[in-house]
Design an enzyme around this catalytic site. Structure first.
Site, PDB file in Angstrom:
ATOM      1  N   ASP A   1       0.839  -1.202   0.000  1.00  0.00           N
ATOM      2  CA  ASP A   1       0.000   0.000   0.000  1.00  0.00           C
ATOM      3  C   ASP A   1       0.879   1.258   0.000  1.00  0.00           C
ATOM      4  OD1 ASP A   1       0.868  -0.127   2.613  1.00  0.00           O
ATOM      5  OD2 ASP A   1      -1.119   0.063   3.528  1.00  0.00           O
TER       6      ASP A   1
ATOM      7  N   ASP B   1      -0.998  -6.371  -0.406  1.00  0.00           N
ATOM      8  CA  ASP B   1      -1.067  -5.657   0.872  1.00  0.00           C
ATOM      9  C   ASP B   1      -2.486  -5.114   1.062  1.00  0.00           C
ATOM     10  OD1 ASP B   1       0.058  -4.699   3.170  1.00  0.00           O
ATOM     11  OD2 ASP B   1       1.128  -3.027   2.211  1.00  0.00           O
TER      12      ASP B   1
ATOM     13  N   GLU C   1       8.888  -4.320  10.643  1.00  0.00           N
ATOM     14  CA  GLU C   1       9.306  -3.050  10.031  1.00  0.00           C
ATOM     15  C   GLU C   1       9.882  -2.120  11.086  1.00  0.00           C
ATOM     16  OE1 GLU C   1       6.395  -1.073   7.565  1.00  0.00           O
ATOM     17  OE2 GLU C   1       7.633   0.725   7.378  1.00  0.00           O
TER      18      GLU C   1
HETATM   19  O1  KIV Z   1       3.310  -1.038   1.684  1.00  0.00           O
HETATM   20  C1  KIV Z   1       4.467  -1.426   1.851  1.00  0.00           C
HETATM   21  O2  KIV Z   1       5.344  -1.317   0.986  1.00  0.00           O
HETATM   22  C2  KIV Z   1       4.773  -2.016   3.142  1.00  0.00           C
HETATM   23  C3  KIV Z   1       6.204  -2.042   3.553  1.00  0.00           C
HETATM   24  C4  KIV Z   1       6.692  -0.673   3.856  1.00  0.00           C
HETATM   25  C5  KIV Z   1       6.404  -2.924   4.697  1.00  0.00           C
HETATM   26  O3  KIV Z   1       3.899  -2.405   3.840  1.00  0.00           O
END
Ligand code: KIV
Length: 292
Positions: free
Chosen positions: A47, A86, A184
């Site tokens: 995201d 995500d 993270e």
């Molecule tokens: O959205 C994304 O790229 C992520 C990473 C920063 C862990 O969730």
């Protein structure tokens, strides 16, 4: 390196052999194709597309509509890499049913798994998705969808007690059936501690080397993020942004100076036809000139 599609079993095999999994974000067909051809093991359609692709201020402003477009492009590109979709803000928090439906839409478009943010408090959602047959990766530490609660982009797990809380979250996700965990912005020692407390595949972004694989945001390593963010944990492998800007600048100069297009960029036609068209142009110019 296996040339067959990466599966959860492939990832478990890497961990068993103490080999690191290579994990990047991608949001579009060309980037995902290049990452896949380069042998990247896992692609996250993050995201973070909100910022990297849409120029939005945070991940709170992206939803399912936008994510589905990016997911389609990446799953079409990935021949070998394991693709994780995500789940955006409010696509899984409201209810188990919404979580299953939205995760299911990602899987129907070719995702191998989904990721959602949070520990114990999202364990019920994780269980619901897993019970629906969906592979789920958890995400704890700095969780940008809870930015307001965290008080900004801050490193998490900086004390023994904080590392313990993250480990408890990781255990809750494991009990809920998650197959993997993303950490993270967690100090390396804390990440190692959490990894040792669980049986999950544990990946890190800004979580040091003592995890099962490394995730980076592709724009960060390729140098095409528009903005001033330069996270400490990123190493830059290219300067694509500067290169793209240079190429556009040269193109603009050539167009303005009449250097582009050249004869080699024009479609050739039969010389006789060309002469006839030229004559027609001349005639047209004479008609226009003679007009009152
Ligand atoms: O959205 C994304 O790229 C992520 C990473 C920063 C862990 O969730």
């Amino acid at each position: 390196m296996p040339t067959r599609k990466v599966t959860v079993a492939t990832l478990a095999g890497l961990k068993a052999r103490s080999e690191k999994a290579v994990f990047v974000t991608a949001y579009d067909y060309p980037t995902a194709t290049f990452a896949d051809r380069a042998g990247v093991d896992m692609i996250l359609v993050g995201d973070s597309a909100a910022m990297t692709m849409l120029g939005l201020p945070s991940t709170l402003q992206i939803g399912m509509v936008e994510m589905l477009v990016f997911i389609r492009a990446v799953t079409r590109a990935a021949q070998r890499a394991f693709v994780i979709g995500d789940l955006p803000f409010l696509s899984y928090q409201p209810s188990d049913e919404e979580a299953i439906r939205n995760a299911g839409r990602f899987v129907a478009l070719g995702c191998d798994a989904v990721k959602c943010e949070g520990g114990a408090r999202v364990a019920a959602r994780v269980r619901a998705m897993v019970d629906a047959g969906i592979a789920v990766m958890g995400h704890v530490g700095l969780t940008p969808q809870s930015l307001g609660q965290l008080g900004g982009y801050r490193v998490q797990g900086k004390s023994r007690a904080a590392a313990e809380r993250l480990a408890e979250d990781a255990l809750a996700l494991q009990d809920a059936g998650a197959f993997a965990l993303l950490l993270e912005a967690v100090p390396a020692e804390a990440a190692a501690y959490i990894r040792e407390r669980v049986d999950l595949l544990v990946y890190g972004i800004g979580a040091g080397p003592l995890v099962d694989g490394q995730l980076v945001i592709s724009h960060d390593i390729l140098g095409n993020f528009v903005g001033d963010i330069a996270p400490r944990f990123v190493r830059r492998y290219a300067q694509l942004g500067a290169e793209i800007e240079r190429a556009f600048g040269e193109y603009a100069a050539d167009v303005r100076a009449g250097r582009f297009p050249g004869p080699e960029h024009c479609y050739p036609i039969d010389a006789e036809q060309e002469a006839e068209i030229r004559e027609a142009r001349l005639h047209l110019a004479q008609v226009v000139e003679a007009a009152p």
